[in-house]
Scaffold this motif. Sequence first.
Motif, PDB file in Angstrom:
ATOM      1  N   MET A  32     -16.143  30.320  43.142  1.00 11.97           N
ATOM      2  CA  MET A  32     -15.530  30.239  44.448  1.00 11.97           C
ATOM      3  C   MET A  32     -14.278  30.774  44.300  1.00 11.97           C
ATOM      4  O   MET A  32     -13.474  30.598  43.347  1.00 11.97           O
ATOM      5  N   GLY A  33     -13.830  31.385  45.402  1.00 10.53           N
ATOM      6  CA  GLY A  33     -12.634  31.997  45.559  1.00 10.53           C
ATOM      7  C   GLY A  33     -11.989  32.448  46.929  1.00 10.53           C
ATOM      8  O   GLY A  33     -12.998  32.732  47.755  1.00 10.53           O
ATOM      9  N   ASP A  34     -11.000  32.514  46.956  1.00  8.80           N
ATOM     10  CA  ASP A  34     -10.249  32.729  48.302  1.00  8.80           C
ATOM     11  C   ASP A  34     -10.430  34.513  48.704  1.00  8.80           C
ATOM     12  O   ASP A  34     -10.513  35.104  48.071  1.00  8.80           O
ATOM     13  N   ALA A  35     -10.739  34.404  50.002  1.00 13.21           N
ATOM     14  CA  ALA A  35     -10.846  35.924  50.653  1.00 13.21           C
ATOM     15  C   ALA A  35      -9.845  36.583  50.830  1.00 13.21           C
ATOM     16  O   ALA A  35      -9.745  37.550  51.634  1.00 13.21           O
ATOM     17  N   LEU A  41     -14.101  37.777  36.181  1.00 12.06           N
ATOM     18  CA  LEU A  41     -14.746  36.620  35.939  1.00 12.06           C
ATOM     19  C   LEU A  41     -15.469  36.357  34.775  1.00 12.06           C
ATOM     20  O   LEU A  41     -16.272  35.229  34.446  1.00 12.06           O
ATOM     21  N   SER A  42     -15.298  37.277  33.803  1.00 12.27           N
ATOM     22  CA  SER A  42     -15.997  36.889  32.411  1.00 12.27           C
ATOM     23  C   SER A  42     -15.913  35.757  31.712  1.00 12.27           C
ATOM     24  O   SER A  42     -16.716  35.029  31.146  1.00 12.27           O
ATOM     25  N   VAL A  91     -15.324  24.821  35.552  1.00  7.86           N
ATOM     26  CA  VAL A  91     -14.419  25.885  35.016  1.00  7.86           C
ATOM     27  C   VAL A  91     -13.153  26.202  35.778  1.00  7.86           C
ATOM     28  O   VAL A  91     -13.597  26.661  37.028  1.00  7.86           O
ATOM     29  N   MET A  92     -11.954  25.793  35.472  1.00  8.77           N
ATOM     30  CA  MET A  92     -10.921  25.855  36.307  1.00  8.77           C
ATOM     31  C   MET A  92      -9.977  26.929  35.962  1.00  8.77           C
ATOM     32  O   MET A  92      -9.727  27.608  34.783  1.00  8.77           O
ATOM     33  N   LEU A 119      -9.524  29.479  42.539  1.00  9.40           N
ATOM     34  CA  LEU A 119     -10.571  30.309  41.706  1.00  9.40           C
ATOM     35  C   LEU A 119     -11.047  29.561  40.748  1.00  9.40           C
ATOM     36  O   LEU A 119     -10.498  28.987  39.805  1.00  9.40           O
ATOM     37  N   ARG A 120     -12.297  29.028  40.792  1.00  5.57           N
ATOM     38  CA  ARG A 120     -12.976  27.838  39.871  1.00  5.57           C
ATOM     39  C   ARG A 120     -14.531  28.191  39.773  1.00  5.57           C
ATOM     40  O   ARG A 120     -15.171  28.836  40.724  1.00  5.57           O
ATOM     41  N   ALA A 121     -15.281  27.712  38.871  1.00  7.52           N
ATOM     42  CA  ALA A 121     -16.664  27.951  38.732  1.00  7.52           C
ATOM     43  C   ALA A 121     -17.397  26.640  38.394  1.00  7.52           C
ATOM     44  O   ALA A 121     -16.463  25.699  37.804  1.00  7.52           O
TER      45      ALA A 121
END
Length: 400
Positions: free
Chosen positions: A91-94, A103-104, A117-118, A162-164
């Motif tokens: 997820m991340g802002d637009a 994003l690797s 994952v932060m 930005l985090r996953a």
Amino acid sequence: ERGSALTMELTVVIPCLNEARTIARCIEKARRFLDENRVAGEIVVADNGSSDDSRTIAAHAGARVVEVERRGYGAALFDGVRESRGKYIVMGDADDSYDFSSLSGFLTELRAGADLVMGNRFRGGIAKGAMPWKNRYIGNPALTAIGRLLFGAPVGDFHCGLRAFTRVAFDKMDLVTTGMEFASEMIIKAKLHRMRMAEVPIVLHKDGRDRAPHLRPWRDGWRHLRFMLLYSPRWLFLYPGLALMIVGGLTSLLLVRGPIVTFGLYLDVNTLLYSSAAVVLGFQLVSFSFFARILGVREGLIPEDSSLDGLFRYLSLEVGLVVGLLLMAAGFYDAIASVLAWKANSFGQLEPSTVQRAVIPSVTLLMLGCQTLFSSLFLSMLGLRTRPSSGTNAITSFPT
């Protein structure tokens, strides 16, 4: 009901509200990452009621647009993830402040077994003008420090956008907030559920907006702080309450025997009154910690606590009632002793400090006894467990 079966490895979810200027660039970078790294994935734009051309631009750029009726940052993200088809979600802002082509690190950590994952902007770098000074040097460091203290979360940038995370972890978190608190709730729930967390250094770029950001630093900062405190009954109620009870109780025990002089200070019945008040207030805070914990577990806000269940096996309603009655009995005993001392003086005037030194502990014990009685009853009421069924409800008393 959640979205369709997981058919892809990665979904990039981008919440959007009037981001026509930057949304296409974000989608293009995310698509480039997926193509260059041969990742089976998709891009979902969760539109939260844009009044510009954001939806049309996002669809033409190749994203799947999900229209979210509920307003709020958290609501947009929640529905976007719900409609995703990826095993992993980023997820991340637009606003183009995050580089979706890099994003690797997130994917590597997810593949290695991380649940959340932060991104860490302070480790990766913050471009000039990308973050206001009050956010960079006051807001984010302070809130991150408080979050680490309250929950022990191994995160150095608590509010990085930005985090996953894995879809399994997201479902287990059972996130409920719809506003900016969503970001804090995710970390808190991950920690409370003992999930594996990792961090990836990222660069924060100056956003590409031509208007003010949606974020309101002071308002949203307070909302995050308030949320973290409400999710931590121990720090909000229990620890301050215990501190007040211990300090107030020890001081009261010393002053009941007579005045004391310490560090050049003469302490007598006035100090006894305040110390007794501290004991009563501390007891109320400790009670609130149990109320909040049980209510949080019952409403699904806080995971069940096995140590709390173990405690309630010993601190039952009946035990609370007995302790309350004993405290009240001790208070009545002191009150009767005071009346008898007054009678011995033919109900005449007594030395004020002598009377207060006996009456204040008596009143304190009576108040603690009453609070214990009614707190035990209220705890038992909060803990009633009902099972919806046809006919009657099955009810079990909790505490037992």
